[in-house]
Design a protein around this motif. Structure first.
Motif, mmCIF file in Angstrom:
data_model
loop_
_atom_site.group_PDB
_atom_site.id
_atom_site.type_symbol
_atom_site.label_atom_id
_atom_site.label_comp_id
_atom_site.label_asym_id
_atom_site.label_seq_id
_atom_site.Cartn_x
_atom_site.Cartn_y
_atom_site.Cartn_z
ATOM 1 N N MET A 1 0.855 -1.183 0.000
ATOM 2 C CA MET A 1 0.000 0.000 0.000
ATOM 3 C C MET A 1 0.896 1.239 0.000
ATOM 4 S SD MET A 1 -2.818 1.349 2.853
ATOM 5 C CE MET A 1 -2.191 0.435 4.206
ATOM 6 N N ASP A 2 0.621 2.144 -0.898
ATOM 7 C CA ASP A 2 1.333 3.422 -0.951
ATOM 8 C C ASP A 2 0.646 4.364 0.034
ATOM 9 O OD1 ASP A 2 2.399 5.902 -1.488
ATOM 10 O OD2 ASP A 2 2.216 5.727 -3.664
ATOM 11 N N LEU A 3 1.271 4.558 1.200
ATOM 12 C CA LEU A 3 0.655 5.331 2.273
ATOM 13 C C LEU A 3 0.399 6.778 1.882
ATOM 14 C CD1 LEU A 3 2.567 3.933 5.371
ATOM 15 C CD2 LEU A 3 0.315 3.277 4.513
ATOM 16 N N LEU A 4 1.327 7.377 1.166
ATOM 17 C CA LEU A 4 1.140 8.768 0.763
ATOM 18 C C LEU A 4 -0.062 8.900 -0.173
ATOM 19 C CD1 LEU A 4 1.982 11.703 0.782
ATOM 20 C CD2 LEU A 4 3.645 11.175 -1.017
ATOM 21 N N GLU A 5 -0.179 7.984 -1.110
ATOM 22 C CA GLU A 5 -1.312 8.028 -2.039
ATOM 23 C C GLU A 5 -2.631 7.797 -1.298
ATOM 24 O OE1 GLU A 5 -3.382 8.955 -5.130
ATOM 25 O OE2 GLU A 5 -1.209 9.155 -5.086
ATOM 26 N N GLU A 6 -2.634 6.889 -0.340
ATOM 27 C CA GLU A 6 -3.836 6.639 0.458
ATOM 28 C C GLU A 6 -4.205 7.873 1.297
ATOM 29 O OE1 GLU A 6 -6.134 3.752 0.733
ATOM 30 O OE2 GLU A 6 -5.230 3.925 -1.249
ATOM 31 N N TYR A 7 -3.185 8.550 1.839
ATOM 32 C CA TYR A 7 -3.440 9.776 2.602
ATOM 33 C C TYR A 7 -4.052 10.849 1.699
ATOM 34 C CZ TYR A 7 -2.630 14.121 5.113
ATOM 35 O OH TYR A 7 -2.791 15.348 5.707
ATOM 36 N N ARG A 8 -3.502 10.999 0.520
ATOM 37 C CA ARG A 8 -4.060 11.976 -0.422
ATOM 38 C C ARG A 8 -5.499 11.622 -0.777
ATOM 39 N NH1 ARG A 8 1.389 12.155 -4.009
ATOM 40 N NH2 ARG A 8 2.453 13.787 -2.824
ATOM 41 N N ARG A 9 -5.751 10.347 -0.993
ATOM 42 C CA ARG A 9 -7.102 9.895 -1.305
ATOM 43 C C ARG A 9 -8.046 10.183 -0.130
ATOM 44 N NH1 ARG A 9 -8.245 3.879 -1.701
ATOM 45 N NH2 ARG A 9 -10.482 3.952 -1.718
ATOM 46 N N ALA A 10 -7.597 9.903 1.072
ATOM 47 C CA ALA A 10 -8.411 10.164 2.268
ATOM 48 C C ALA A 10 -8.707 11.651 2.407
ATOM 49 C CB ALA A 10 -7.701 9.639 3.510
ATOM 50 N N THR A 11 -7.740 12.490 2.088
ATOM 51 C CA THR A 11 -7.936 13.940 2.159
ATOM 52 C C THR A 11 -9.030 14.377 1.189
ATOM 53 O OG1 THR A 11 -5.638 14.273 2.821
ATOM 54 C CG2 THR A 11 -6.783 16.177 1.923
ATOM 55 N N VAL A 12 -9.003 13.858 -0.013
ATOM 56 C CA VAL A 12 -10.032 14.189 -1.005
ATOM 57 C C VAL A 12 -11.396 13.709 -0.529
ATOM 58 C CG1 VAL A 12 -10.855 13.688 -3.356
ATOM 59 C CG2 VAL A 12 -8.444 14.259 -2.964
ATOM 60 N N VAL A 13 -11.457 12.509 0.013
ATOM 61 C CA VAL A 13 -12.718 11.959 0.507
ATOM 62 C C VAL A 13 -13.244 12.821 1.657
ATOM 63 C CG1 VAL A 13 -13.744 9.964 1.693
ATOM 64 C CG2 VAL A 13 -12.247 9.609 -0.285
ATOM 65 N N PHE A 14 -12.353 13.207 2.580
ATOM 66 C CA PHE A 14 -12.745 14.056 3.701
ATOM 67 C C PHE A 14 -13.268 15.396 3.202
ATOM 68 C CE2 PHE A 14 -11.831 17.308 6.892
ATOM 69 C CZ PHE A 14 -12.474 16.785 7.997
ATOM 70 N N GLU A 15 -12.530 16.025 2.315
ATOM 71 C CA GLU A 15 -12.910 17.340 1.801
ATOM 72 C C GLU A 15 -14.176 17.293 0.958
ATOM 73 O OE1 GLU A 15 -9.308 18.752 -0.044
ATOM 74 O OE2 GLU A 15 -8.447 19.304 1.901
ATOM 75 N N SER A 16 -14.518 16.121 0.436
ATOM 76 C CA SER A 16 -15.751 15.992 -0.349
ATOM 77 C C SER A 16 -16.965 15.768 0.551
ATOM 78 C CB SER A 16 -15.628 14.862 -1.372
ATOM 79 O OG SER A 16 -15.682 13.605 -0.725
ATOM 80 N N GLY A 17 -16.725 15.715 1.879
ATOM 81 C CA GLY A 17 -17.838 15.612 2.813
ATOM 82 C C GLY A 17 -18.148 14.214 3.300
ATOM 83 N N ASP A 18 -17.180 13.312 3.192
ATOM 84 C CA ASP A 18 -17.400 11.933 3.646
ATOM 85 C C ASP A 18 -16.393 11.586 4.751
ATOM 86 O OD1 ASP A 18 -17.907 9.231 3.998
ATOM 87 O OD2 ASP A 18 -17.283 8.648 1.972
ATOM 88 N N PRO A 19 -16.633 12.074 5.980
ATOM 89 C CA PRO A 19 -15.675 11.800 7.046
ATOM 90 C C PRO A 19 -15.585 10.317 7.413
ATOM 91 C CG PRO A 19 -17.609 12.871 7.953
ATOM 92 C CD PRO A 19 -17.751 12.898 6.463
ATOM 93 N N LEU A 20 -16.683 9.572 7.283
ATOM 94 C CA LEU A 20 -16.630 8.136 7.572
ATOM 95 C C LEU A 20 -15.724 7.408 6.586
ATOM 96 C CD1 LEU A 20 -20.354 7.329 8.458
ATOM 97 C CD2 LEU A 20 -18.380 7.220 9.985
ATOM 98 N N GLY A 21 -15.868 7.745 5.322
ATOM 99 C CA GLY A 21 -15.010 7.138 4.299
ATOM 100 C C GLY A 21 -13.557 7.503 4.514
ATOM 101 N N ALA A 22 -13.311 8.755 4.880
ATOM 102 C CA ALA A 22 -11.942 9.195 5.149
ATOM 103 C C ALA A 22 -11.364 8.436 6.343
ATOM 104 C CB ALA A 22 -11.909 10.697 5.409
ATOM 105 N N ALA A 23 -12.157 8.262 7.392
ATOM 106 C CA ALA A 23 -11.677 7.549 8.579
ATOM 107 C C ALA A 23 -11.286 6.118 8.223
ATOM 108 C CB ALA A 23 -12.737 7.556 9.677
ATOM 109 N N ARG A 24 -12.095 5.458 7.413
ATOM 110 C CA ARG A 24 -11.767 4.077 7.009
ATOM 111 C C ARG A 24 -10.433 4.013 6.266
ATOM 112 N NH1 ARG A 24 -17.351 3.843 6.400
ATOM 113 N NH2 ARG A 24 -17.300 4.415 4.212
ATOM 114 N N LEU A 25 -10.162 5.024 5.455
ATOM 115 C CA LEU A 25 -8.889 5.058 4.727
ATOM 116 C C LEU A 25 -7.716 5.408 5.641
ATOM 117 C CD1 LEU A 25 -10.094 6.942 1.527
ATOM 118 C CD2 LEU A 25 -9.422 4.528 1.664
#
Length: 129
Positions: A1-25
């Motif tokens: 797993m590329d941790l940096l890429e996952e963090y970036r993905r989680a940031t986008v998910v969080f900023e799009s209004g999905d804190p639950l999805g971001a937390a899972r990532l």
């Protein structure tokens, strides 16, 4: 797993209004990188925004233990405790944050909790969990 890429993905998910999805990532990233402040802070915010207050508190206390001068972590921990109806516990963190950094949000939260404690002696209020 590329941790940096996952963090970036989680940031986008969080900023799009999905804190639950971001937390899972973010959870596996924090597990893999427990000293990464940025990841832990975003996870705390995701928990806070999704009303997972115990999770937010755990992450914020870990941040403060690592860096007691983290004004933002103190502020968000104070807000988390306030949201949980734990006003007396929130006050020291809100006071520290406001003393460390002048910020309108910090001062507003502090005034709100001080007023609640002054009127109610710190008892749990509406919406306390």
């Amino acid at each position: 797993m590329d941790l940096l890429e996952e963090y970036r993905r989680a940031t986008v998910v969080f900023e799009s209004g999905d804190p639950l999805g971001a937390a899972r990532l973010l959870e596996p990233i924090v597990e893999a990188e427990p000293h990464n402040t940025a990841v832990r802070q975003l996870l705390a915010r995701a928990y806070f925004n999704s009303a997972q207050l115990a999770g937010a508190e755990t992450q914020l206390r870990a941040l403060i233990e690592r860096d007691p001068s983290d004004h933002y972590a103190h502020h968000v921990l104070g807000r988390t405790l306030e949201r949980a109806g734990r006003f007396r516990e929130a006050l020291p963190h809100l006071r520290l944050a406001a003393a460390m950094k002048r910020h309108d949000d910090y001062e507003e939260a502090l005034r709100r909790v001080e007023a609640w404690v002054g009127k109610n002696g710190g008892r749990a209020g509406p919406g306390a969990e």
